[in-house]
Design a protein around this motif. Structure first.
Motif, PDB file in Angstrom:
ATOM      1  N   TYR A 204       0.833  -1.191   0.000  1.00 16.11           N
ATOM      2  CA  TYR A 204       0.000   0.000   0.000  1.00 16.11           C
ATOM      3  C   TYR A 204       0.876   1.251   0.000  1.00 16.11           C
ATOM      4  O   TYR A 204       1.861   1.327   0.743  1.00 16.11           O
ATOM      5  N   ARG A 205       0.495   2.217  -0.826  1.00 20.72           N
ATOM      6  CA  ARG A 205       1.110   3.549  -0.767  1.00 20.72           C
ATOM      7  C   ARG A 205       0.081   4.509  -0.169  1.00 20.72           C
ATOM      8  O   ARG A 205      -1.051   4.606  -0.653  1.00 20.72           O
ATOM      9  N   VAL A 206       0.489   5.181   0.904  1.00 20.15           N
ATOM     10  CA  VAL A 206      -0.422   6.044   1.665  1.00 20.15           C
ATOM     11  C   VAL A 206       0.129   7.463   1.656  1.00 20.15           C
ATOM     12  O   VAL A 206       1.348   7.671   1.768  1.00 20.15           O
ATOM     13  N   ASN A 207      -0.761   8.458   1.533  1.00 16.34           N
ATOM     14  CA  ASN A 207      -0.296   9.848   1.539  1.00 16.34           C
ATOM     15  C   ASN A 207      -0.243  10.400   2.964  1.00 16.34           C
ATOM     16  O   ASN A 207      -0.565   9.697   3.934  1.00 16.34           O
ATOM     17  N   SER A 208       0.144  11.664   3.091  1.00 19.96           N
ATOM     18  CA  SER A 208       0.349  12.264   4.407  1.00 19.96           C
ATOM     19  C   SER A 208      -0.941  12.390   5.208  1.00 19.96           C
ATOM     20  O   SER A 208      -0.902  12.549   6.435  1.00 19.96           O
ATOM     21  N   GLU A 209      -2.084  12.333   4.540  1.00 23.14           N
ATOM     22  CA  GLU A 209      -3.370  12.400   5.233  1.00 23.14           C
ATOM     23  C   GLU A 209      -3.879  11.022   5.636  1.00 23.14           C
ATOM     24  O   GLU A 209      -4.975  10.890   6.186  1.00 23.14           O
ATOM     25  N   GLY A 210      -3.096   9.990   5.332  1.00 21.44           N
ATOM     26  CA  GLY A 210      -3.504   8.634   5.698  1.00 21.44           C
ATOM     27  C   GLY A 210      -4.449   7.994   4.704  1.00 21.44           C
ATOM     28  O   GLY A 210      -5.083   6.983   5.017  1.00 21.44           O
ATOM     29  N   LEU A 211      -4.547   8.563   3.487  1.00 19.65           N
ATOM     30  CA  LEU A 211      -5.413   7.999   2.454  1.00 19.65           C
ATOM     31  C   LEU A 211      -4.602   7.083   1.536  1.00 19.65           C
ATOM     32  O   LEU A 211      -3.455   7.396   1.181  1.00 19.65           O
ATOM     33  N   ILE A 212      -5.202   5.982   1.141  1.00 15.03           N
ATOM     34  CA  ILE A 212      -4.531   5.005   0.290  1.00 15.03           C
ATOM     35  C   ILE A 212      -4.509   5.522  -1.148  1.00 15.03           C
ATOM     36  O   ILE A 212      -5.553   5.828  -1.721  1.00 15.03           O
ATOM     37  N   GLU A 213      -3.312   5.638  -1.709  1.00 13.74           N
ATOM     38  CA  GLU A 213      -3.171   6.094  -3.089  1.00 13.74           C
ATOM     39  C   GLU A 213      -3.022   4.933  -4.066  1.00 13.74           C
ATOM     40  O   GLU A 213      -3.376   5.060  -5.232  1.00 13.74           O
ATOM     41  N   ASP A 214      -2.475   3.820  -3.590  1.00 11.60           N
ATOM     42  CA  ASP A 214      -2.280   2.668  -4.471  1.00 11.60           C
ATOM     43  C   ASP A 214      -2.268   1.412  -3.618  1.00 11.60           C
ATOM     44  O   ASP A 214      -1.814   1.424  -2.468  1.00 11.60           O
ATOM     45  N   ALA A 215      -2.784   0.320  -4.187  1.00 18.94           N
ATOM     46  CA  ALA A 215      -2.831  -0.951  -3.459  1.00 18.94           C
ATOM     47  C   ALA A 215      -2.536  -2.091  -4.418  1.00 18.94           C
ATOM     48  O   ALA A 215      -2.952  -2.071  -5.582  1.00 18.94           O
ATOM     49  N   LYS A 216      -1.815  -3.072  -3.936  1.00 18.29           N
ATOM     50  CA  LYS A 216      -1.568  -4.285  -4.702  1.00 18.29           C
ATOM     51  C   LYS A 216      -1.766  -5.483  -3.781  1.00 18.29           C
ATOM     52  O   LYS A 216      -1.194  -5.537  -2.682  1.00 18.29           O
ATOM     53  N   ILE A 217      -2.566  -6.441  -4.215  1.00 16.56           N
ATOM     54  CA  ILE A 217      -2.852  -7.646  -3.442  1.00 16.56           C
ATOM     55  C   ILE A 217      -2.643  -8.848  -4.348  1.00 16.56           C
ATOM     56  O   ILE A 217      -3.249  -8.939  -5.418  1.00 16.56           O
ATOM     57  N   VAL A 218      -1.784  -9.763  -3.923  1.00 17.74           N
ATOM     58  CA  VAL A 218      -1.517 -10.970  -4.710  1.00 17.74           C
ATOM     59  C   VAL A 218      -1.953 -12.178  -3.891  1.00 17.74           C
ATOM     60  O   VAL A 218      -1.288 -12.558  -2.930  1.00 17.74           O
ATOM     61  N   PRO A 219      -3.090 -12.794  -4.245  1.00 20.97           N
ATOM     62  CA  PRO A 219      -3.623 -13.922  -3.483  1.00 20.97           C
ATOM     63  C   PRO A 219      -2.957 -15.247  -3.860  1.00 20.97           C
ATOM     64  O   PRO A 219      -2.302 -15.351  -4.904  1.00 20.97           O
ATOM     65  N   PRO A 220      -3.118 -16.271  -3.037  1.00 19.04           N
ATOM     66  CA  PRO A 220      -2.461 -17.564  -3.309  1.00 19.04           C
ATOM     67  C   PRO A 220      -2.868 -18.204  -4.630  1.00 19.04           C
ATOM     68  O   PRO A 220      -2.025 -18.760  -5.331  1.00 19.04           O
ATOM     69  N   THR A 221      -4.146 -18.160  -4.983  1.00 18.65           N
ATOM     70  CA  THR A 221      -4.595 -18.870  -6.176  1.00 18.65           C
ATOM     71  C   THR A 221      -3.945 -18.322  -7.437  1.00 18.65           C
ATOM     72  O   THR A 221      -3.579 -19.076  -8.337  1.00 18.65           O
ATOM     73  N   SER A 222      -3.780 -17.000  -7.530  1.00 18.11           N
ATOM     74  CA  SER A 222      -3.134 -16.460  -8.728  1.00 18.11           C
ATOM     75  C   SER A 222      -1.665 -16.874  -8.778  1.00 18.11           C
ATOM     76  O   SER A 222      -1.087 -17.022  -9.856  1.00 18.11           O
TER      77      SER A 222
END
Length: 442
Positions: free
Chosen positions: A370-388
């Motif tokens: 996760y990339r989070v800005n100074s206000e604590g808001l998520i700017e980018d997310a990446k999730i890689v699950p087991p099945t993939s």
């Protein structure tokens, strides 16, 4: 001597065939199998995941970091803890948060509950029918009612742990970045002690039961990948290690692993950049962490014929039994030594940062970034699950397994192919969350 024409035609039909399974039963989510056989060789195999993308990374953008555990828990109803705890650890990594040991132990206890319920569900209700020749667990229950009753009670005990620690057995609501909203008392935990003792004994019986099932002689040279911790069997902390040379921190994941789109799947395929497909899940964990198992687990592993390593994917059902024993023993250890933390959580100060984490879902390692800005808001997310991560390996298993079954009647061949897929307990819904679709046609 010339072969009669009718027999010659039959042999040609056996040599060349196309098999399509429109819907794979007894897995979480929706997928299909396409298999093409030419001259008794598998010329094409595709695990087709057609369930629509779910865009969880997109949902997270613009949301406060504190909402990530609750949003990601909705990715899966069977293993929500792994997703929300991966989010929690990634945020704590980003903000340099250190939690006290009492909270860390409660997190491991929550994982114990998830592993117990998920492994039990898969072992008895989704996979055992394959080995015993039943279409489903309902049919199996007619001949083996006591086995199914034991499975239901064992699964419920796992759910009860999740309910007590997580606040709910499906999509727990008590988890937060920095700890929990509320923690159980020692008295509340001790009420579960006798049930977990029963669960441990039932898990031993479960592993022994799994070892009696008929297994094909099928061994693969997997690159096993899992978390490895210096002191414990991994749940939610450790380095990413493989049996072929990888030894990295979660922060280095993207330098060694990449996701790519394949046209036949709504889930991305993961690969090791330098080599290709790899294996995550119970067998990978077991092979890389055998020395961290309890003495009882090791004794049952020897009794069931597993040894210190396993490379037959069909025997993953035994490994799940061993991991269930471990989860019960670990839950008892945590409860026996439990001390309430001074506070359910620690203070968290968000800042502009990127956080990384991996944890071990029942089906295998999950990666969150996760990339989070100074206000604590998520700017980018990446999730890689087991099945993939396992999809390429599942297809490779089928490519190598089907030639050994080439002369089976088509119905039996399909049965064996589905069984090979269910070795992985694939969670198709978990995998279909990707955002970028790039199809190139010639």
């Amino acid at each position: 001597m010339h072969m009669p024409k009718r027999l010659e035609k039959k042999v040609k039909q056996m040599k060349n065939k196309t098999i399509k399974v429109d819907y794979i039963a007894r897995v979480e989510g929706e997928g299909a199998l396409y298999l093409k056989i030419k001259n008794n060789e598998v010329s094409d195999v595709r695990l087709e995941i057609f369930e629509p993308p779910r865009f969880f990374e997109a949902f997270l953008r613009g949301r406060p970091y504190s909402e990530a555990p609750d949003i990601t828990a909705r990715i899966c109803g069977i293993c929500p803890v792994a997703y929300q705890m991966s989010a929690v650890h990634a945020m704590e990594n980003a903000f340099d948060v250190t939690i006290p040991p009492e909270i860390r132990e409660l997190r491991r206890l929550l994982y114990c509950g998830e592993w117990i319920e998920s492994h039990t569900l898969h072992l008895y209700m989704l996979h055992a029918p394959d080995f015993l020749g039943y279409d489903d667990v309902v049919q199996m229950a007619k001949d083996h009612p006591e086995i199914v009753k034991k499975a239901l009670r064992l699964k419920k005990i796992g759910n009860d742990i999740m309910n007590l620690v997580g606040g709910r057995e499906i999509h727990p609501i008590n988890v937060k970045v920095g700890g929990f909203y509320k923690v159980p008392t020692r008295k509340e935990l001790m009420k579960m002690h006798d049930d977990i003792c029963w669960a441990r004994d039932a898990a031993v019986e479960t592993a022994k039961f799994a070892a009696t099932l008929p297994f094909p002689e099928f061994f693969q040279d997997y690159e096993c990948v899992s978390l490895v911790h210096p002191d414990e069997y991994p749940f939610n902390e450790g380095r990413i290690v493989s049996n072929k040379g990888i030894d990295i921190s979660p922060e280095q994941y993207d330098f060694h692993f990449r996701e790519e789109h394949v046209e036949h799947s709504h889930a991305l395929h993961s690969r090791i950049r330098e080599r290709g497909n790899y294996l995550v899940g119970p067998i990978a964990r077991y092979n890389l962490n055998y020395d961290k198992l309890t003495q009882l687990c090791k004794e049952i592993a020897v009794e069931t014929g597993l040894g210190k390593e396993c490379y037959n994917p069909f025997k993953s059902i035994i490994v799940r039994g061993i991991e269930t024993i471990y989860s019960c023993e670990e839950a008892l250890r945590i409860i026996d030594n439990y001390r309430m933390p001074d506070s359910p959580s620690v203070e968290v100060e968000p800042s502009e940062a990127t956080g990384y984490a991996c944890t071990e879902a029942p089906r295998g390692m999950i990666y969150h970034r996760y990339r989070v800005n100074s206000e604590g808001l998520i700017e980018d997310a990446k999730i890689v699950p087991p099945t993939s991560q396992n999809q390429k390996t599942i297809e490779n298993d089928l490519r190598n397994f089907v030639p050994t079954l080439i002369n089976l009647p088509e119905k039996d061949l399909i049965w064996k192919c589905e069984q090979a897929i269910r070795n992985y307990d694939p969670c198709i819904s978990c995998a279909t969350h990707f955002l970028k679709l790039d199809i190139q046609r010639e």
